[in-house]
Design a protein around this motif. Structure first.
Motif, PDB file in Angstrom:
ATOM      1  N   GLY A  83      62.083 -50.684 -44.988  1.00  0.00           N
ATOM      2  CA  GLY A  83      61.180 -49.697 -45.550  1.00  0.00           C
ATOM      3  C   GLY A  83      61.535 -48.267 -45.196  1.00  0.00           C
TER       4      GLY A  83
ATOM      5  N   GLU B 104      62.763 -44.744 -45.785  1.00  0.00           N
ATOM      6  CA  GLU B 104      62.907 -43.984 -47.027  1.00  0.00           C
ATOM      7  C   GLU B 104      64.386 -43.687 -47.267  1.00  0.00           C
ATOM      8  OE1 GLU B 104      60.312 -40.603 -47.582  1.00  0.00           O
ATOM      9  OE2 GLU B 104      59.039 -41.322 -45.937  1.00  0.00           O
TER      10      GLU B 104
ATOM     11  N   ARG C 171      61.836 -50.215 -38.935  1.00  0.00           N
ATOM     12  CA  ARG C 171      60.464 -49.765 -39.222  1.00  0.00           C
ATOM     13  C   ARG C 171      59.906 -48.920 -38.075  1.00  0.00           C
ATOM     14  NH1 ARG C 171      58.696 -54.337 -39.907  1.00  0.00           N
ATOM     15  NH2 ARG C 171      57.527 -54.733 -37.987  1.00  0.00           N
TER      16      ARG C 171
END
Length: 466
Positions: free
Chosen positions: A128, A130, A104
């Motif tokens: 998280g 992308e 992250r």
């Protein structure tokens, strides 16, 4: 200044037990800021602090041994690469160290993440990151790995064999999608590093050779496939690299390959990844380049080659490797025994045994990697003595720091801090001798957070289903 070779001498010269580069420190209590993350200090009691927290308090709270990540430093280094290489894609190396929080953090600082296993890919996705900013490496990706990449729309899969290309095509056909791929090539560059972490010479497992035409075959194969979108090529010359001359040779050969592909197909490929694997400072002998200097040199190299072939500069990518997390993390150990050993010729070495070892840092045993160390729980006015910091495992090669000057009053109960432990230490950690893996904690502005909890004996026994 000479660089510490990653495969530094294992056998000491008895008349001079320490390496030539190792100098007796003028002040044993001083901390070389080039070796430590940005928030490391000594407080008024002489105790080493990181992120405003004392080393002894961290051990009291989280146990010993302990990996400590300086969050501010890690973010600063990630941002420095993103800024220096503006306009390029910068990929953080999950293999150096990955957990949800670190994934992250680097994404928040503008970096992508490169992964090379199912586990690393799962962590990056759950952090998280992308999917379009994930690169998937590996010389033997399983169907399960490729299914996860394709199903999540990973931005680039770096293909490494003709069998993998076939495997990936079949998965894409079933999913009715096209996968975006780079072809991993070997540029025939002998990087100045240990053979185990040099990855662009011909006789090794990664990539398609440029020299024998395999790379072009793989590129055309991907280009004509209805299930793959060929973005470009990927090259990686190794790890713990200080000089950019190897990148100059790699850039020349990969740019020539791009030019030849255009001549053969009429298509100009859009991307080139030069890898990275930039070196860091483990000892006073290491002098790594800054991100700005690396960016300037690599831009000049690529632009020069583009002019030579009268082609546009492709979209460029780099992978700094250990250079982000490596210097951002230190390890803390507690001394258990101190033993003087007489050597031939009248020399003496002090063996300082700590409560960790090759299970939490295999690099010194694997290829004699060099490290530094200091006493972290106090300062001293005593003189220094040449020491070897060793672990508690049943191996004579269980060495953490081959040669370091520590105070002559080093004693059981002292805390030893080792800098530059962020890359590959926890990632390569094992349960040898049924050791449990240390916790990984982050510190920032006087607060601490557990990233990976300490393993317990119950964890190990839970795997034993006999």
């Amino acid at each position: 200044m000479t660089h510490t070779h990653v495969a530094g001498a294992i056998h000491a010269d008895v008349s001079s037990p320490g390496p030539q580069w190792l100098q007796r420190p003028a002040d044993i209590n001083a901390l070389d800021p080039a070796l430590w993350s940005e928030t490391v200090r000594r407080d008024h009691d002489g105790v080493l602090t990181v992120g405003g927290l004392r080393a002894d308090d961290l051990i009291a709270q989280h146990g010993s041994p302990l990996y400590v990540v300086d969050e501010r430093d890690l973010r600063t280094r990630a941002r420095a690469f993103a800024d220096a290489f503006a306009g390029w894609d910068v990929y953080y190396a999950a293999k150096a160290f990955i957990c949800r929080a670190v994934g992250r953090w680097v994404a928040e600082e503008g970096l992508g993440v490169d992964v090379c296993s199912l586990g690393e890919l799962r962590v990056a996705l759950e952090a998280g990151v992308e999917p379009r900013r994930i690169g998937h490496h590996g010389n033997n990706k399983s169907v399960e790995e490729l299914e996860l990449s394709v199903g999540n729309g990973v931005g680039r899969i770096i293909v490494d064999s003709l069998q993998e290309i076939e495997r990936l095509e079949e998965i894409c056909r079933r999913h009715e999608v096209r996968a975006r791929v780079l072809v991993r090539v070997t540029a025939g560059v002998e990087a100045h590093t240990h053979e185990y972490i040099a990855t662009a010479h011909e006789d090794q497992k990664f990539g398609f050779s440029i020299s024998n035409g395999q790379a072009m075959v793989a590129m055309v194969r991907c280009h004509v496939s209805p299930h793959l979108e060929l973005l470009g090529i990927h090259s990686h010359i190794g790890s713990q690299i200080f000089a950019t001359d190897g990148f100059e040779v790699a850039a020349r050969r990969t740019m020539k390959l791009l030019h030849q592909f255009t001549d053969a197909t009429g298509v100009a490929l859009a991307e080139l990844d030069l890898g990275g694997g930039f070196g860091i400072r483990y000892t006073e002998a290491d002098s790594p380049a800054t991100p700005d200097a690396l960016a300037t040199n690599l831009r000049d190299i690529v632009e020069h080659e583009a002019r030579a072939y009268q082609m546009d500069v492709p979209r460029m990518s780099i992978e700094p490797g250990r250079a982000i997390v490596g210097p951002s993390t230190l390890a803390l150990y507690t001394v258990g025994t101190v033993k003087p050993v007489d050597l031939d010729g009248g020399a003496q070495r002090i063996y300082v045994s700590v409560d960790g070892g090759m299970s939490d840092n295999i690099r010194p045993a694997l290829y004699a990697a060099q490290y530094s160390a200091v006493v972290a729980n106090r300062t001293t006015a005593e003189p220094t003595v040449l020491c070897r910091v060793v672990g508690k495992h049943c191996e004579s090669g269980d060495i953490l720091v081959h040669d370091v000057f520590l105070p002559v009053d080093i004693a059981p109960g002292d805390v030893i801090a080792v800098p530059a432990m962020g890359a590959y230490s926890r990632s390569l950690a094992s349960n040898y001798n049924h050791a449990t893996k240390p916790a990984v904690v982050s510190v920032r502005d006087g607060a601490t957070s557990t990233l990976l909890r300490r393993e317990t004996l119950d964890d190990l026994l839970a795997l034993d289903v006999s």
